[in-house]
Design an enzyme around this catalytic site. Structure first.
Site, PDB file in Angstrom:
ATOM      1  N   GLY A 131       0.656  -1.382   0.232  1.00 43.39           N
ATOM      2  CA  GLY A 131      -0.315   0.172   0.230  1.00 43.39           C
ATOM      3  C   GLY A 131       0.738   1.037  -0.003  1.00 43.39           C
ATOM      4  O   GLY A 131       1.869   0.947   0.259  1.00 43.39           O
ATOM      5  N   CYS A 132       0.026   2.402  -0.368  1.00 46.69           N
ATOM      6  CA  CYS A 132       0.925   3.479  -0.596  1.00 46.69           C
ATOM      7  C   CYS A 132       1.359   4.423   0.730  1.00 46.69           C
ATOM      8  O   CYS A 132       2.334   4.056   1.222  1.00 46.69           O
ATOM      9  CB  CYS A 132       0.504   4.572  -1.366  1.00 46.69           C
ATOM     10  SG  CYS A 132      -1.043   4.878  -0.395  1.00 46.69           S
TER      11      CYS A 132
END
Length: 322
Positions: A113-114
């Site tokens: 995930g970012c």
């Protein structure tokens, strides 16, 4: 030799970004599907069978369904669906010496995930080196460009410029879907308190973890934190540790969240006073936070050079602190 990749979900924000990056990749051919067949199971299964790797840029439930559609395919999943699932390899090569080989050998890789990318890369080395107690509750503040919210958020921000949309904190239920991923791969005993915001710009992000120096183990100093991060990422092509308290990274005292946009690079910075410490990660939420990381993982899964199709920036090295 070239390899084939099918992006299931190419019409989404991450899918479009990944397709643009792979279209210029010399070692990968993209398999296409007509728009009218994007949800046709038979057509998708046929492409799954042809592809060397299927990149899933779908919502979580659709990603789980896609894996069941053709279990024999190799998948790189950019959704949240499988990041903490058994049998899936976490696609963050920089977290450990054996992680690259695990990604190369895996048929199931979960793209990170970012937000977790910056948190994990900043915190895990400190815990593994014994500088930070894994039982210490952590606080993380972050701001991302609005592209991270997908098409509906992009449309809203691009059609409106009211002050209310300039910067918007969210996640007040304190149960953001990225938190389990952060806890597992940073090796913390408890879930961090995560306070995210959306800024009125398209892409780019900052992740900040604030600590008091008295919370560090033993007689650990900020320079020790800096050295651990520097040593850990010294040979990494995409992770750049700046000098301790890097004033040259600031613009009139401000830190831009967009300076790594369009790249797969991530800056790590340590700002400190006698009593406080701030660990900051800066990167492109669509780059190292999504599509850039996906290209990096695809290269590993296909046996290609890890940096193929990704611009490698000159590393930023600071002077050793006293």
């Amino acid at each position: 030799m070239t390899y084939s990749v099918f992006i299931d979900g190419q019409a989404g924000t991450t899918g479009l970004e990944l397709a643009a990056r792979l279209s210029a990749h010399g070692g990968i051919d993209l398999l296409a599907i007509e728009d009218r067949f994007r949800k046709d199971a038979a057509q998708r299964r046929s492409l799954y069978e042809q592809a060397d790797v299927v990149a899933l840029c779908l919502p979580d439930d659709a990603a789980r369904e896609a894996v069941r559609l053709e279990p024999g395919a190799r998948f790189l999943d950019a959704s949240t669906a499988h990041r903490t699932s058994p049998g899936w390899t976490y696609g963050l090569p920089e977290i450990g010496a054996s992680q690259r080989e695990a990604i190369r050998a895996s048929a199931r890789v979960a793209n990170p995930g970012c937000y977790p990318t910056g948190f994990v890369l900043g915190i895990r080395p400190l815990i593994e080196a014994g500088l930070l107690d894994p039982t210490l509750p952590l606080r993380m503040h972050a701001v991302s460009g609005y592209s991270g919210g997908g098409k509906s958020m992009i449309a809203k921000y691009q059609s409106c410029d009211t002050p209310a949309l300039r910067t918007r904190p969210y996640g007040f239920g304190l149960s953001h879907k990225h938190v389990p991923e952060m806890q597992r791969y940073a090796k913390t005993d408890s879930a961090p308190l995560f306070a995210p915001s959306v800024g009125h710009y398209y892409r780019g992000m900052l992740v900040q973890v604030a600590l008091f120096t008295r919370e560090l183990s033993g007689n650990t100093k900020p320079s020790d934190v800096w050295r651990v991060l520097t040593d850990r990422y010294r040979d990494e092509p995409f992770v750049h540790v700046h000098g301790l308290h890097p004033e040259n990274a600031l613009d009139d005292g401000f830190l831009s969240p967009t300076s790594r946009n369009g790249s797969n690079d991530l800056d790590l910075m340590v700002f400190a006073s006698d009593e406080q410490l701030l660990i900051v990660s800066r990167y492109d939420n669509l780059g190292k936070g999504a599509a850039g990381a996906a290209v990096q993982n695809l290269n590993l899964m296909l046996g290609l050079p890890e940096t193929e199709g990704l611009r490698v920036a000159k590393a930023t090295r600071g002077e050793a602190p006293c």
